[in-house]
Design an enzyme around this catalytic site. Structure first.
Site, mmCIF file in Angstrom:
data_model
loop_
_atom_site.group_PDB
_atom_site.id
_atom_site.type_symbol
_atom_site.label_atom_id
_atom_site.label_comp_id
_atom_site.label_asym_id
_atom_site.label_seq_id
_atom_site.Cartn_x
_atom_site.Cartn_y
_atom_site.Cartn_z
ATOM 1 N N GLN A 184 0.813 -1.231 0.000
ATOM 2 C CA GLN A 184 0.000 0.000 0.000
ATOM 3 C C GLN A 184 0.838 1.269 0.000
ATOM 4 O OE1 GLN A 184 -3.077 0.186 -0.638
ATOM 5 N NE2 GLN A 184 -3.764 -1.913 -0.320
ATOM 6 N N CYS A 330 -20.995 -8.264 4.949
ATOM 7 C CA CYS A 330 -21.910 -8.737 3.924
ATOM 8 C C CYS A 330 -21.345 -8.642 2.516
ATOM 9 C CB CYS A 330 -23.204 -7.950 3.987
ATOM 10 S SG CYS A 330 -24.091 -8.292 5.494
#
Lengths: 391, 279
Positions: A184, A330
């Site tokens: 990153q 989710c």
């Protein structure tokens, strides 16, 4: 029904992957077409390709302030991570302990679980509510039985930057190797390995505008290394397998561009991030910015919109062409929210509603404007449905 | 991203019957903060028939769509008809749900059953499942009683598939062997006995109440000393909180926890609550 394709794509998910820079595509293209030779071949047609690999190696080294022979090309960040850790363990057969942080990428955390099954002891350093590493605990955990310490340079979800040089010193004091997953940070903040104590670090091409399928491992001069893949003599016998020539050339070009753009990333891209964050937290009530705001990557913002769920937010943003990501369970098919936010003790009602925006130099202030004008209504709409929202 | 069908998307984008029925005759509150979904169903019942149904949902697109579909489905039904509604009926309204999202339809069914029980003045059936029996899945606090019930209703034979319906086994996966033996036992026919107990407050109510007490009663006390507090999680009667500011560094923080936080929560919410500090 309107679909995302009717809209301009506003891509603010650059910590997941990035657009291939047009210059990069142009640089790699000849190696997908006319220069398809194998760099190991004796004939000129193949052999000439090898020079381009070395050219790419020099460019990557230049971005990192490293020496070209300290750069090993791999297929991805995960391969670099595994190569580093397995090599370190091989060097110290009597040391059975590994120290990592709780907020590592699965490339390290799941490797740790695998090593535990093989009899290694893996200790994980906790973080505080801002995601900052507990350095005291780290000092306690690293001991003379530790083979390798691996702590990411910056976190993919929050953008937090970790004190890797300090950790490298602690590791060295105990004769342990230090590896850092730097996928990153490369191209986002300035890196200079000239006076570094870091033994190994991983980077990945597709995080800095090269395509997927190419990565690199920095191995500091003098660090003993055992190949992860056995086979041919490529990469000076340190990584077998025919080189991904187009990918390597692309990574070289991407590194060169990143070198040119490092100030831009820290000035213009930071400005986009800061503007988005300030405006969203100003307009939308009950938000929280996750992470260590004073010490993080210039491109990353992780904001919780409390009492609503991340997947719903992303689905509604997606319809506007906005691509972001979420700490919500989710979205991934797992059932638990982000291990990073959980390690930070972010309350569940906030962790499920965490959205990560990660910018690149291809984003514009118009992107920020659009998100800031649309998101408040999305949040309000979902909160009106939420049983936890009292507003 | 999930591949939701048009019907699911349309219920998500234009959910029907959002809100709360005024002077509701029945309220069903289910869900779990840890898992990230919760549903509050309110019904108006006249002459044994559901004349109005509304919902509020915290959750993903399929949770919102399932709730919306549920309200459409039950409006006009008699209580006896509604009682027979299963999660599969909700899925049928939507056409289909991704396998990993079946638990959203189960949540709908549970809210309906809880509402019916509330109407009849009975203990919510789900509370029995939640609190009775042995906790098998510690990640999500799911008991063997609930696993048997879900498995029976959805004809689940493999432990791996249970998580799609009630999340059990979907966290660390350490209980999968245990779940498999429960399923094996169930389909062999030797079910464990299920005694029942009840819990007064629904989970949504409890979360709301605890948040309110933390905000109004506890935070002001701590703020006087330059401290603060944050709710991290609620698992049954266990409330996990994290101290902030000066409280976090205070060497006597455990006393603050016990004498202030736990005391107040027990006073205003429920004497059964236990408070745990998360660092």
């Amino acid at each position: 029904m309107m679909s995302a394709s009717d809209n301009k794509t506003i891509y603010v998910d650059n910590n997941a992957t990035t657009k291939v820079a047009p210059e990069v595509l142009e640089a790699m293209y000849p190696f997908l077409t006319e220069f398809y030779g194998n760099p190991s071949s004796v004939h000129t047609f193949g052999g000439q390709v090898a020079a381009h690999i070395e050219d790419a190696r020099a460019k990557v080294a230049a971005l990192l302030g490293a020496k070209p022979h300290e750069i090993l090309f791999t297929s991805c960040g995960t391969e670099s991570d595994s190569s580093a850790i397995y090599s370190a363990l091989y060097q110290c057969p009597n040391k059975k302990k590994i120290v990592v942080s709780k907020v590592e990428h699965p490339a390290i955390l799941n490797l740790g679980q695998e090593l535990e099954r093989r009899g290694y002891k893996v200790e994980t350093v906790p973080v505080d509510s801002k995601g900052r590493l507990d350095m005291e605990r780290l000092e306690e955990m690293v001991d003379d039985k530790t083979a390798v310490v691996s702590v990411m340079w910056a976190n993919n979800e929050t953008g937090n930057i970790y004190p890797v040089e300090q950790i490298a010193e602690i590791a060295e004091k105990h004769g342990a190797l230090f590896h850092t997953d730097a996928v990153q940070v490369v191209g986002k903040i300035l890196i200079d390995m000239a006076d570094s104590q870091i033994d190994m670090f991983s980077l990945s091409g597709h995080k800095l505008h090269a395509p997927k399928g190419v990565g690199a491992l920095y191995i500091r001069r003098g660090t003993r290394f055992r190949p992860f893949l056995a086979g041919g003599h490529q990469e000076r016998n340190r990584r077998a397998g025919t080189e991904n020539v187009p990918g390597i050339v692309a990574l070289g070009k991407a590194a060169e561009l990143a070198n040119d753009n490092i100030d831009f990333e820290n000035r213009e891209v930071r400005e986009l991030r800061d503007t988005l964050e300030a405006r969203l937290t100003d307009v939308i009530p009950v938000t929280r910015v996750n992470g260590d705001v004073d010490n993080r990557l210039p491109n990353t913002s992780n904001i919780s919109f409390e009492f609503i769920e991340g997947e719903s937010i992303l689905m509604l943003l997606d319809r506007l062409g906005v691509c972001a990501s979420s700490g919500s369970a989710c979205t991934t098919g797992s059932l638990e929210p982000s291990h990073v936010l959980r390690a930070m003790g972010v309350p569940y009602t906030a962790a499920h509603g965490a959205i990560r925006f990660s910018f690149s130099r291809y984003n514009t202030m118009e992107d920020v404007d659009l998100i800031c004008s649309e998101l408040p209504a999305i949040v309000k709409r979902l909160r009106d449905i939420s049983p936890f929202w009292k507003g | 991203m999930w591949d939701y069908n048009d019907k699911v998307m349309s219920h998500f984008l234009k959910p029907q019957n959002v809100g709360e029925v005024e002077n509701a005759d029945a309220v069903g509150d289910v869900g779990n903060m840890t898992c990230g979904d919760a549903l509050k169903l309110t019904l108006k019942i006249e002459g044994g028939r559901i004349v109005d149904a509304k919902f509020k949902t915290f959750g993903c697109a399929s949770a919102i769509a399932s709730s919306s579909a549920l309200t459409e489905l039950v409006k006009g039904m008699t209580i006896e008809e509604a009682e027979k509604v299963t999660n599969q009926d909700i899925v049928d309204v939507l056409g289909e749900l991704p396998e990993e999202k079946m638990h959203c339809s189960v949540m709908g069914m549970e809210a309906l059953q809880a509402a019916i029980a509330d109407y009849r003045g009975e203990a919510p059936p789900d509370a029995e499942d939640e609190h009775e029996g042995r906790i098998v899945c510690t990640c999500f606090g799911v008991t063997d009683v609930k696993i048997r019930k879900i498995a029976k209703e959805n004809n689940i034979k493999e432990a791996e598939n249970v998580k799609n319906y009630c999340k059990a086994g979907g966290g660390c996966g350490g209980c999968l062997d245990d779940i498999q033996s429960i399923l094996d036992g169930l389909w062999r026919g030797d079910e464990g006995s299920d005694d029942s107990a009840s819990e007064g407050m629904s989970i949504v109510q409890k979360v709301m109440k605890i948040q309110e007490v933390l905000e109004k009663e506890i935070k002001p006390l701590l703020e006087r000393d330059g401290g603060g507090i944050e709710l991290v999680d609620i698992q049954g009667d266990l409330v996990k909180v994290s101290l902030r500011g000066r409280c976090a560094m205070c060497p006597t923080s455990h006393l603050t926890m016990r004498n202030v936080v736990q005391e107040k929560l027990r006073e205003f919410v429920s004497p059964a609550l236990e408070v745990e500090e998360v660092k």
